[in-house]
Motif scaffolding. Structure first.
Motif, PDB file in Angstrom:
ATOM      1  N   UNK A   3      10.176  -3.177  14.857  1.00 21.92           N
ATOM      2  CA  UNK A   3       9.912  -1.794  15.263  1.00 21.92           C
ATOM      3  C   UNK A   3       9.565  -1.820  16.743  1.00 21.92           C
ATOM      4  N   UNK A   4      10.573  -1.697  17.584  1.00 24.46           N
ATOM      5  CA  UNK A   4      10.321  -1.805  19.003  1.00 24.46           C
ATOM      6  C   UNK A   4       9.815  -0.456  19.515  1.00 24.46           C
ATOM      7  N   UNK A   5       8.479  -0.374  19.651  1.00 23.12           N
ATOM      8  CA  UNK A   5       7.899   0.919  20.025  1.00 23.12           C
ATOM      9  C   UNK A   5       7.999   1.175  21.528  1.00 23.12           C
ATOM     10  N   UNK A   6       8.628   0.237  22.264  1.00 20.47           N
ATOM     11  CA  UNK A   6       8.931   0.541  23.669  1.00 20.47           C
ATOM     12  C   UNK A   6      10.114   1.496  23.756  1.00 20.47           C
ATOM     13  N   UNK A   7      10.896   1.555  22.693  1.00 21.72           N
ATOM     14  CA  UNK A   7      12.056   2.454  22.708  1.00 21.72           C
ATOM     15  C   UNK A   7      11.611   3.816  22.203  1.00 21.72           C
ATOM     16  N   UNK A   8      11.890   4.846  22.985  1.00 23.13           N
ATOM     17  CA  UNK A   8      11.398   6.162  22.544  1.00 23.13           C
ATOM     18  C   UNK A   8      12.209   6.700  21.355  1.00 23.13           C
ATOM     19  N   UNK A   9      13.535   6.396  21.333  1.00 26.80           N
ATOM     20  CA  UNK A   9      14.319   6.851  20.178  1.00 26.80           C
ATOM     21  C   UNK A   9      14.319   5.704  19.161  1.00 26.80           C
ATOM     22  N   UNK A  10      13.215   5.557  18.521  1.00 25.60           N
ATOM     23  CA  UNK A  10      13.046   4.538  17.489  1.00 25.60           C
ATOM     24  C   UNK A  10      11.840   4.937  16.660  1.00 25.60           C
ATOM     25  N   UNK A  12       8.206   4.660  15.248  1.00 19.71           N
ATOM     26  CA  UNK A  12       6.941   4.066  15.694  1.00 19.71           C
ATOM     27  C   UNK A  12       5.949   4.091  14.526  1.00 19.71           C
ATOM     28  N   UNK A  13       6.006   3.077  13.652  1.00 20.84           N
ATOM     29  CA  UNK A  13       5.093   3.084  12.496  1.00 20.84           C
ATOM     30  C   UNK A  13       3.659   2.814  12.914  1.00 20.84           C
ATOM     31  N   UNK A  18       3.134  -0.658   9.134  1.00 20.32           N
ATOM     32  CA  UNK A  18       3.704  -1.980   9.433  1.00 20.32           C
ATOM     33  C   UNK A  18       3.283  -2.996   8.372  1.00 20.32           C
ATOM     34  N   UNK A  19       2.040  -2.891   7.943  1.00 26.98           N
ATOM     35  CA  UNK A  19       1.603  -3.880   6.956  1.00 26.98           C
ATOM     36  C   UNK A  19       2.269  -3.598   5.603  1.00 26.98           C
ATOM     37  N   UNK A  20       2.503  -2.330   5.281  1.00 26.59           N
ATOM     38  CA  UNK A  20       3.239  -2.028   4.035  1.00 26.59           C
ATOM     39  C   UNK A  20       4.687  -2.530   4.153  1.00 26.59           C
ATOM     40  N   UNK A  21       5.270  -2.356   5.333  1.00 25.43           N
ATOM     41  CA  UNK A  21       6.641  -2.860   5.537  1.00 25.43           C
ATOM     42  C   UNK A  21       6.698  -4.361   5.287  1.00 25.43           C
ATOM     43  N   UNK A 101       6.623   6.971   7.771  1.00 30.29           N
ATOM     44  CA  UNK A 101       6.615   6.947   9.242  1.00 30.29           C
ATOM     45  C   UNK A 101       7.245   8.224   9.800  1.00 30.29           C
ATOM     46  N   UNK A 102       8.372   8.621   9.200  1.00 33.67           N
ATOM     47  CA  UNK A 102       9.077   9.774   9.768  1.00 33.67           C
ATOM     48  C   UNK A 102       8.304  11.077   9.573  1.00 33.67           C
ATOM     49  N   UNK A 103       7.471  11.121   8.540  1.00 38.21           N
ATOM     50  CA  UNK A 103       6.661  12.329   8.325  1.00 38.21           C
ATOM     51  C   UNK A 103       5.831  12.653   9.565  1.00 38.21           C
ATOM     52  N   UNK A 104       5.325  11.609  10.232  1.00 38.73           N
ATOM     53  CA  UNK A 104       4.531  11.926  11.435  1.00 38.73           C
ATOM     54  C   UNK A 104       5.318  11.672  12.722  1.00 38.73           C
ATOM     55  N   UNK A 105       6.409  10.857  12.634  1.00 43.49           N
ATOM     56  CA  UNK A 105       7.037  10.421  13.887  1.00 43.49           C
ATOM     57  C   UNK A 105       8.298  11.210  14.250  1.00 43.49           C
ATOM     58  N   UNK A 106       8.923  11.865  13.260  1.00 37.80           N
ATOM     59  CA  UNK A 106      10.181  12.554  13.580  1.00 37.80           C
ATOM     60  C   UNK A 106       9.997  13.642  14.655  1.00 37.80           C
ATOM     61  N   UNK A 107       8.912  14.421  14.620  1.00 38.87           N
ATOM     62  CA  UNK A 107       8.751  15.422  15.688  1.00 38.87           C
ATOM     63  C   UNK A 107       8.710  14.779  17.081  1.00 38.87           C
ATOM     64  N   UNK A 108       8.064  13.623  17.193  1.00 39.15           N
ATOM     65  CA  UNK A 108       8.029  12.937  18.501  1.00 39.15           C
ATOM     66  C   UNK A 108       9.444  12.506  18.909  1.00 39.15           C
ATOM     67  N   UNK A 109      10.187  11.933  17.916  1.00 39.02           N
ATOM     68  CA  UNK A 109      11.552  11.469  18.219  1.00 39.02           C
ATOM     69  C   UNK A 109      12.434  12.659  18.610  1.00 39.02           C
ATOM     70  N   UNK A 110      12.304  13.774  17.864  1.00 36.45           N
ATOM     71  CA  UNK A 110      13.102  14.976  18.180  1.00 36.45           C
ATOM     72  C   UNK A 110      12.837  15.429  19.614  1.00 36.45           C
ATOM     73  N   UNK A 111      11.560  15.414  19.997  1.00 41.50           N
ATOM     74  CA  UNK A 111      11.211  15.880  21.353  1.00 41.50           C
ATOM     75  C   UNK A 111      11.758  14.913  22.404  1.00 41.50           C
ATOM     76  N   UNK A 112      11.674  13.627  22.118  1.00 38.73           N
ATOM     77  CA  UNK A 112      12.190  12.627  23.073  1.00 38.73           C
ATOM     78  C   UNK A 112      13.703  12.786  23.222  1.00 38.73           C
TER      79      UNK A 112
END
Ligand SMILES: C[S@@+](CC[C@H](N)C(=O)[O-])C[C@H]1O[C@@H](n2cnc3c(N)ncnc32)[C@H](O)[C@@H]1O
Length: 383
Positions: A3-10, A12-13, A18-21, A101-112
């Motif tokens: 999960x490369x969280x340096x990439x904005x279109x990715x 970000x768990x 991450x531990x569940x993954x 992850x997407x439940x909280x992260x998709x809005x950030x990805x959409x904005x990016x």
């Protein structure tokens, strides 16, 4: 996990995700690697001798009646039933953690993505075809049991990235759960190019086409490896292409993404020096595969190379026990076309499409990352 969280279109768990993954990958590896090995041993010791005696002949990996007979015997075995349940549960857990992850992260990805796509100086392009007749084998099937499938389009969402986001999140866990962990930054496209260069010498393609490119992960590798080439990626699933376009623009990788079917490509004859694919063929139907093999030859330039890598579930390569496990995955784990792929006769398809026999190749190539092989096929068009 990758999960490369340096990439904005990715994706970000969170740390918890991450531990569940990590748990899910270990769980899947236990089931896919250890339990499957135990099943092979169990069958060899406890089922095969009696079955061979009942059949009056040794079990033969190429005999469909033997596959059927073994499947019947295995169906009542506790070990096999346990494997079925755990495989199902592992896949459920995988999609659940991706959606967590997407439940909280998709809005950030959409904005990016929205920010990137507003840029005037875009490097590549995205051309969607709302009139494309989507092949039902992709549009109407939840491949890998991905919720909503690859062609998911939510009502009222303009630039829907959800299917691309899910494929990205699930793909990593799915591969790792089969023990296919590659070193960071290494993609199947690196392997493809290194194998193609072993076979044909240094490649210098001017135009590259990645067919069934999905989210463009491997397409981006082709573009990075050949920065002077014009690179195209095609797929039938709009959401995957949107993701690929936003991500490649965000990372500064110039790619032209087009929504089209490999069975009928809207490209000129002989217009690509390299036509490639990674794990595309096993998701087609026999007719689409046949039509696509012909289309690849049509768009390949003289001297050009067609090089494709896919899964190794051909009978003969794979023993009867794994064929039975595959058969279960086909029915219950969103892999409906595996058996058609396993039975596909690539040399015959290429010959029927007009490829001269001495230009074609098929075979197995040892993976350099992770265990096992790739099945490869393709051709070089005479110059
Ligand atoms: C397993 S995915 C692989 C994606 C990508 N090549 C990768 O390696 O990550 C297979 C892809 O093939 C696409 N596909 C299947 N049939 C197709 C067709 N007839 N035309 C174009 N794309 C197709 C699917 O939509 C899916 O994105």
């Amino acid at each position: 996990m990758a999960n490369d969280t340096n990439l904005e279109i990715n994706l970000h768990p969170t740390q918890d995700e991450l531990s569940r993954q990590a748990f899910i990958v270990k769980f899947k590896q236990k089931v896919n690697l250890d339990l499957q090995k135990d099943i092979r041993t169990y069958v060899a010791k406890n089922i095969a001798p009696q079955l061979e005696s009942d059949l009056g002949e040794p079990l033969d990996d190429l005999n469909r009646d033997h596959r059927k007979a073994l499947k019947q015997r295995m169906a009542d075995e506790h070990l096999f039933q346990t494997w079925e349940s755990l495989t199902w549960i592992g896949q459920d857990m995988m999609w659940n953690v991706v959606d967590e992850t997407l439940d909280h992260d998709l809005p950030r990805i959409d904005a990016a993505a929205a920010k990137v796509l507003k840029r005037k100086d875009k490097l590549g392009s995205l051309t969607l075809d709302p009139n494309l007749d989507l092949p039902p084998n992709i549009a109407k099937v939840e491949i890998h049991r991905q919720p909503g499938g690859f062609c998911l389009e939510r009502d009222g969402v303009d630039y829907d990235l959800l299917s691309g986001a899910r494929m990205t999140g699930g793909g990593m866990l799915y591969g790792a759960g089969k023990g296919r962990t590659a070193k960071p930054g290494y993609s199947a496209a690196h392997f493809l190019i290194s194998e193609a260069e072993k076979q044909f010498g240094k490649l210098k393609p001017k135009r590259i086409l990645d067919i069934g490119c999905g989210t463009g992960f491997n397409t981006a590798t082709f573009a990075r490896m050949f920065p002077d080439a014009e690179v195209y990626g095609i797929d039938v699933a709009a959401g995957l292409l949107r993701w690929g376009h936003a991500r490649c623009e965000s990372e500064g990788v110039p790619i032209h993404f087009n929504q089209m079917s490999t069975a009928k490509m809207d490209f000129e004859d002989e217009s690509f020096d390299l036509v490639a694919s990674t794990i595309w063929g096993h998701e087609t139907t026999p007719q689409i595969l046949q039509d696509s093999i012909a289309e690849i030859w049509r768009v390949l330039a003289p001297g050009g190379i067609s090089f494709h890598m896919d899964v190794t579930n051909q009978p003969g390569y794979q023993g009867l026990v794994d064929q039975v496990l595959n058969d279960w995955q086909i029915r219950h784990n969103g892999e409906p076309f595996w058996m058609g792929w396993a039975d596909a006769d690539l040399p015959a398809l290429m010959t029927a499409a007009g490829y001269p026999e001495d230009c074609q190749f098929t075979g197995y190539r040892k993976r350099t990352q992770g265990a096992g092989d790739w099945f490869v096929h393709g051709a070089q068009k005479p110059a």
